[in-house]
Write an enzyme that holds these catalytic residues in place. Sequence first.
Site, short mmCIF file in Angstrom:
data_model
loop_
_atom_site.label_atom_id
_atom_site.label_comp_id
_atom_site.label_asym_id
_atom_site.label_seq_id
_atom_site.Cartn_x
_atom_site.Cartn_y
_atom_site.Cartn_z
N ARG A 87 0.90 -1.21 -0.25
CA ARG A 87 0.09 0.09 -0.04
C ARG A 87 0.92 1.39 -0.11
O ARG A 87 1.57 1.30 0.85
CB ARG A 87 -0.97 0.05 1.36
CG ARG A 87 -1.86 1.19 1.53
CD ARG A 87 -2.77 1.22 2.62
NE ARG A 87 -3.52 2.34 2.52
CZ ARG A 87 -3.37 3.02 3.61
NH1 ARG A 87 -2.23 2.97 4.68
NH2 ARG A 87 -4.04 4.17 3.95
N HIS A 131 -2.62 10.98 1.08
CA HIS A 131 -2.04 10.81 2.44
C HIS A 131 -1.64 12.19 2.89
O HIS A 131 -0.23 12.29 3.03
CB HIS A 131 -1.34 9.69 2.27
CG HIS A 131 -1.02 9.33 3.73
ND1 HIS A 131 -0.86 7.54 3.88
CD2 HIS A 131 -0.60 9.63 4.76
CE1 HIS A 131 -0.52 7.70 5.26
NE2 HIS A 131 -0.21 8.87 5.89
N GLU A 176 -6.99 8.61 6.54
CA GLU A 176 -7.32 9.11 7.86
C GLU A 176 -8.01 10.69 7.63
O GLU A 176 -7.03 11.56 8.16
CB GLU A 176 -6.18 9.18 8.51
CG GLU A 176 -5.35 7.81 9.08
CD GLU A 176 -4.29 7.55 9.90
OE1 GLU A 176 -3.85 8.73 10.29
OE2 GLU A 176 -4.03 6.66 10.43
N ASN A 305 -7.09 2.05 10.25
CA ASN A 305 -5.69 2.05 10.85
C ASN A 305 -5.99 2.24 12.45
O ASN A 305 -6.78 3.10 12.93
CB ASN A 305 -5.26 3.52 10.48
CG ASN A 305 -4.75 3.50 8.84
OD1 ASN A 305 -4.85 2.48 8.27
ND2 ASN A 305 -4.47 4.66 8.23
N TYR A 307 -3.70 2.14 16.31
CA TYR A 307 -2.40 2.09 17.04
C TYR A 307 -2.57 1.86 18.66
O TYR A 307 -1.72 1.19 19.23
CB TYR A 307 -1.64 3.39 16.74
CG TYR A 307 -1.26 3.31 15.23
CD1 TYR A 307 0.03 3.02 14.97
CD2 TYR A 307 -1.86 4.12 14.40
CE1 TYR A 307 0.43 2.81 13.64
CE2 TYR A 307 -1.34 4.20 13.07
CZ TYR A 307 -0.24 3.70 12.57
OH TYR A 307 0.08 3.34 11.54
N GLU A 371 -3.21 -0.07 8.32
CA GLU A 371 -2.02 0.34 9.01
C GLU A 371 -2.16 -0.08 10.56
O GLU A 371 -3.29 0.02 11.40
CB GLU A 371 -1.80 1.97 9.44
CG GLU A 371 -1.43 2.45 7.99
CD GLU A 371 -1.25 4.08 8.36
OE1 GLU A 371 -0.89 4.82 9.38
OE2 GLU A 371 -1.63 4.97 7.33
#
Length: 467
Positions: A87, A131, A176, A305, A307, A371
């Site tokens: 990606r 992005h 995002e 995504n 985290y 991600e």
Amino acid sequence: MTALDAHTGLTTALRFPEGFRWGTATAAYQIEGAAAEDGRTPSIWDTFSRTPGKVRNGDTGDIAADHYHRVDEDVALMRRLGVTDYRFSVAWPRVQPTGRGPAVRKGLDFYRRLADTLLEAGIRPVVTLYHWDLPQELEDAGGWPHRETAYRFAEYAGIMADALGDRVATWTTLNEPWCAAFLGYGNGVHAPGRTSDLAALRAAHHLNLAHGLAARALRGALPGSAEVSLTLNLHAVRARSQAPEDLDAARRIDAVGNRIFLDPVFHGRLPEDLVRDTASVTDWSFVRDGDLETTAAPIDSLGINYYAPAVVAAGASESPSPWAGAERHVRFEPAPGPRTAMDWPVDADGLHELLVRLRDELPGVPLVITENGAAYDDYADPSGNVKDPERVAYLHAHLAAVHRALADGADVRGYFLWSLLDNFEWAYGYSKRFGIVHVDFASQRRTLKDSALWYAEVIARGGLGEA
């Protein structure tokens, strides 16, 4: 059991479905460099990184990981790892320098060559159109708070589909959009550095509109078999307690952090509570008739995504806050557990929670982890090795969480590890390393970290545990 698996304590093999997509991911401004070559003009991140005090150490993406000149080397690394998919994002100002009008041939040729090199290596190219590198000329004309930017984005999407549609089967419109809107225009810690709740909310809507317009443009130019997607950094929000005021704090963050995108894209509506929460900022009159039909253009999958989770309580956020309409009502609390070098908590359960939520709220929508990864203070030792056991443990825990979500009925089709290379980490410059490949930025030497070797083993055996 391998030496790299031993410290995780894994005793049961966790196999992923046949055809599961094992990938890695990057972003153009973070790795490409060549910031002024072959017709590329400044993006908002070029301008922002040159603004004193905005990026740590005054770092810029001018050279970054020099991927523009090292495509063959970097694809060879991916092939060595055995990834099935890669990606990457397209730098908008590299192919359409002013954000309008004809494309630059050399810019398009770079991405054609990248896609061809991937295909020759047996790796599927996955394109992300945005992005965060908005052409500076479009920002000067109003940026994402300006409606016209959405139409310019759809034009750019059509250009890229025409250029790469014969090579690329999977397309993501935006990465995002929450960060682009609320960190870029709300609290200003990302480019372009504006601080306005109204600008952030307008930007969020116009990003949703841009997604819908681009999805239509892609459908019109791509083969019917092409996949069109959107990637969101959804927030796993937890209330500090079951007290009504803490639960309401979590509701507010869910509205402005998650449902501000999920509801327009999948249900063609604005969240009613978000409109109430932000009434002191805007009456949302910038949302025009037909917009929400456009934002709800059908897509083939949703990228996630993830985290770390967020813990919230009733209170007030620090100013300036990106949480438009919530800053006077919500305080973020430290989450328990170990931390990464970003000072983010390590909690894979949050990923499982998100996937199960989406299983229930968006039945029939395939999910892809686009991600997931962690920054740690790793370095090459005197023998040239890069040992990063904390990252291996992080990745292991999160892949196990994905496997658990699959077992619980979530339709997860793939996992893209962030990131392939150490890179320019936005406002942190080069001080944070997310890569599974170590980059010595002075020499541009690449070194596979232990986490890269571990990931290659995971891919080879189709999951976690003993082969």
